[in-house]
Design a protein around this motif. Sequence first.
Motif, mmCIF file in Angstrom:
data_model
loop_
_atom_site.group_PDB
_atom_site.id
_atom_site.type_symbol
_atom_site.label_atom_id
_atom_site.label_comp_id
_atom_site.label_asym_id
_atom_site.label_seq_id
_atom_site.Cartn_x
_atom_site.Cartn_y
_atom_site.Cartn_z
ATOM 1 N N MET A 1 76.553 124.021 -30.625
ATOM 2 C CA MET A 1 75.775 124.249 -29.394
ATOM 3 C C MET A 1 75.565 122.921 -28.661
ATOM 4 S SD MET A 1 72.028 125.975 -28.985
ATOM 5 C CE MET A 1 72.470 127.422 -29.931
ATOM 6 N N ASP A 2 75.726 122.966 -27.353
ATOM 7 C CA ASP A 2 75.611 121.737 -26.574
ATOM 8 C C ASP A 2 74.145 121.516 -26.179
ATOM 9 O OD1 ASP A 2 76.488 119.453 -25.388
ATOM 10 O OD2 ASP A 2 76.949 120.434 -23.481
ATOM 11 N N CYS A 3 73.356 121.078 -27.148
ATOM 12 C CA CYS A 3 71.920 120.909 -26.913
ATOM 13 C C CYS A 3 71.544 119.481 -27.270
ATOM 14 C CB CYS A 3 71.130 121.904 -27.760
ATOM 15 S SG CYS A 3 69.369 121.561 -27.816
ATOM 16 N N ILE A 4 70.978 118.775 -26.308
ATOM 17 C CA ILE A 4 70.658 117.363 -26.497
ATOM 18 C C ILE A 4 69.646 117.166 -27.634
ATOM 19 C CG2 ILE A 4 68.808 117.178 -24.782
ATOM 20 C CD1 ILE A 4 70.236 114.626 -23.813
ATOM 21 N N ALA A 10 70.455 116.010 -35.300
ATOM 22 C CA ALA A 10 71.644 115.734 -36.119
ATOM 23 C C ALA A 10 71.941 114.244 -36.233
ATOM 24 C CB ALA A 10 72.843 116.466 -35.524
ATOM 25 N N GLY A 11 71.223 113.414 -35.485
ATOM 26 C CA GLY A 11 71.451 111.967 -35.513
ATOM 27 C C GLY A 11 72.629 111.527 -34.661
ATOM 28 N N GLU A 12 73.136 112.448 -33.829
ATOM 29 C CA GLU A 12 74.278 112.109 -32.963
ATOM 30 C C GLU A 12 73.825 111.342 -31.725
ATOM 31 O OE1 GLU A 12 76.150 115.881 -32.160
ATOM 32 O OE2 GLU A 12 76.335 116.291 -34.301
ATOM 33 N N ILE A 13 72.569 111.527 -31.350
ATOM 34 C CA ILE A 13 71.961 110.771 -30.248
ATOM 35 C C ILE A 13 70.737 110.082 -30.836
ATOM 36 C CG2 ILE A 13 70.704 110.985 -28.048
ATOM 37 C CD1 ILE A 13 72.489 113.308 -27.327
ATOM 38 N N PRO A 14 70.576 108.776 -30.595
ATOM 39 C CA PRO A 14 69.419 108.081 -31.182
ATOM 40 C C PRO A 14 68.103 108.490 -30.512
ATOM 41 C CG PRO A 14 70.659 106.597 -29.756
ATOM 42 C CD PRO A 14 71.427 107.890 -29.779
ATOM 43 N N CYS A 15 67.033 108.331 -31.253
ATOM 44 C CA CYS A 15 65.718 108.571 -30.657
ATOM 45 C C CYS A 15 64.739 107.589 -31.265
ATOM 46 C CB CYS A 15 65.254 110.014 -30.906
ATOM 47 S SG CYS A 15 64.689 110.312 -32.587
ATOM 48 N N SER A 16 63.614 107.442 -30.604
ATOM 49 C CA SER A 16 62.549 106.618 -31.137
ATOM 50 C C SER A 16 61.582 107.564 -31.850
ATOM 51 C CB SER A 16 61.887 105.858 -29.984
ATOM 52 O OG SER A 16 60.856 105.076 -30.462
ATOM 53 N N LYS A 17 61.787 107.700 -33.154
ATOM 54 C CA LYS A 17 61.064 108.717 -33.927
ATOM 55 C C LYS A 17 59.589 108.358 -34.111
ATOM 56 C CE LYS A 17 63.138 109.873 -37.792
ATOM 57 N NZ LYS A 17 63.404 109.838 -39.256
ATOM 58 N N VAL A 18 58.741 109.350 -33.923
ATOM 59 C CA VAL A 18 57.303 109.159 -34.089
ATOM 60 C C VAL A 18 56.790 109.931 -35.300
ATOM 61 C CG1 VAL A 18 55.055 109.562 -32.985
ATOM 62 C CG2 VAL A 18 56.983 108.807 -31.608
ATOM 63 N N TYR A 19 57.407 111.075 -35.563
ATOM 64 C CA TYR A 19 56.956 111.943 -36.666
ATOM 65 C C TYR A 19 58.118 112.813 -37.113
ATOM 66 C CZ TYR A 19 54.569 115.716 -39.127
ATOM 67 O OH TYR A 19 54.180 116.625 -40.075
ATOM 68 N N GLU A 20 58.169 113.064 -38.424
ATOM 69 C CA GLU A 20 59.182 113.985 -38.935
ATOM 70 C C GLU A 20 58.669 114.652 -40.200
ATOM 71 O OE1 GLU A 20 62.931 112.176 -40.026
ATOM 72 O OE2 GLU A 20 63.944 114.128 -39.929
ATOM 73 N N ASP A 21 58.911 115.937 -40.294
ATOM 74 C CA ASP A 21 58.730 116.617 -41.575
ATOM 75 C C ASP A 21 59.893 117.582 -41.738
ATOM 76 O OD1 ASP A 21 58.083 119.046 -40.273
ATOM 77 O OD2 ASP A 21 55.929 118.662 -40.375
ATOM 78 N N GLU A 22 59.777 118.468 -42.694
ATOM 79 C CA GLU A 22 60.874 119.394 -43.005
ATOM 80 C C GLU A 22 61.313 120.207 -41.778
ATOM 81 O OE1 GLU A 22 61.109 123.196 -45.864
ATOM 82 O OE2 GLU A 22 59.638 121.660 -46.423
ATOM 83 N N LYS A 23 60.332 120.591 -40.971
ATOM 84 C CA LYS A 23 60.627 121.536 -39.887
ATOM 85 C C LYS A 23 60.552 120.946 -38.474
ATOM 86 C CE LYS A 23 57.603 124.453 -41.987
ATOM 87 N NZ LYS A 23 56.678 125.561 -42.100
ATOM 88 N N SER A 94 63.912 121.485 -18.400
ATOM 89 C CA SER A 94 65.276 120.946 -18.260
ATOM 90 C C SER A 94 66.063 121.043 -19.566
ATOM 91 C CB SER A 94 65.234 119.500 -17.762
ATOM 92 O OG SER A 94 64.564 118.673 -18.682
ATOM 93 N N VAL A 95 65.395 120.980 -20.709
ATOM 94 C CA VAL A 95 66.093 121.075 -21.999
ATOM 95 C C VAL A 95 65.726 122.420 -22.641
ATOM 96 C CG1 VAL A 95 66.453 120.046 -24.275
ATOM 97 C CG2 VAL A 95 66.044 118.562 -22.293
ATOM 98 N N LYS A 96 66.757 123.218 -22.913
ATOM 99 C CA LYS A 96 66.532 124.610 -23.333
ATOM 100 C C LYS A 96 66.422 124.749 -24.863
ATOM 101 C CE LYS A 96 67.155 125.961 -19.003
ATOM 102 N NZ LYS A 96 66.662 124.867 -18.167
ATOM 103 N N HIS A 97 65.624 123.870 -25.444
ATOM 104 C CA HIS A 97 65.272 123.901 -26.872
ATOM 105 C C HIS A 97 63.764 123.714 -26.856
ATOM 106 C CE1 HIS A 97 66.220 122.130 -31.156
ATOM 107 N NE2 HIS A 97 64.921 122.356 -31.080
ATOM 108 N N ILE A 98 63.021 124.711 -27.281
ATOM 109 C CA ILE A 98 61.563 124.667 -27.069
ATOM 110 C C ILE A 98 60.982 123.325 -27.516
ATOM 111 C CG2 ILE A 98 60.790 125.676 -29.257
ATOM 112 C CD1 ILE A 98 58.731 127.309 -27.583
ATOM 113 N N HIS A 99 60.085 122.794 -26.700
ATOM 114 C CA HIS A 99 59.470 121.506 -27.019
ATOM 115 C C HIS A 99 58.115 121.409 -26.348
ATOM 116 C CE1 HIS A 99 61.897 121.030 -23.362
ATOM 117 N NE2 HIS A 99 60.976 120.175 -22.953
ATOM 118 N N PHE A 100 57.304 120.543 -26.913
ATOM 119 C CA PHE A 100 55.955 120.321 -26.397
ATOM 120 C C PHE A 100 55.794 118.841 -26.117
ATOM 121 C CE2 PHE A 100 55.960 124.255 -28.607
ATOM 122 C CZ PHE A 100 55.103 125.061 -27.881
#
Length: 116
Positions: A1-4, A10-23, A94-100
Amino acid sequence: MDCIFCKIVAGEIPCSKVYEDEKILAFKDINPQAPVHVIFIPKQHILTCADDINDSNKEILGDIFEAISKVAKELGLSDGYRIINNCGKHGAQSVKHIHFHLLGGAQLPEDMGVRE
Ligand code: AMP
């Protein structure tokens, strides 16, 4: 799927991570609208927008809000903050992957009205 956001997970685009858990993954918005602007997403692309929420997938929302609360405390947003979910065309999503969006670190404008 072409989703940013899937590519960020997936680690294909870098990000400045603030928080991560299993989900959940949270990272700094690339175009911040406030001193603190963090995007929270479910790692799985289970929802495009708020319109897709139903009994089978609503649990993740509680998890995301819990993560937001945790991060807001860690970032010292004790004077408050704003959580935004843009949904669909009129919501200017603008990005069609639910986010807050978590916005804070300064007094935010009261106005959230319609563009003329
Ligand atoms: P929305 O308009 O609600 O769909 O918000 C999408 C948000 O994702 C915008 O605030 C963008 O600045 C942000 N964004 C897009 N690409 C990236 C990226 N690669 N890293 C971080 N934030 C991004």
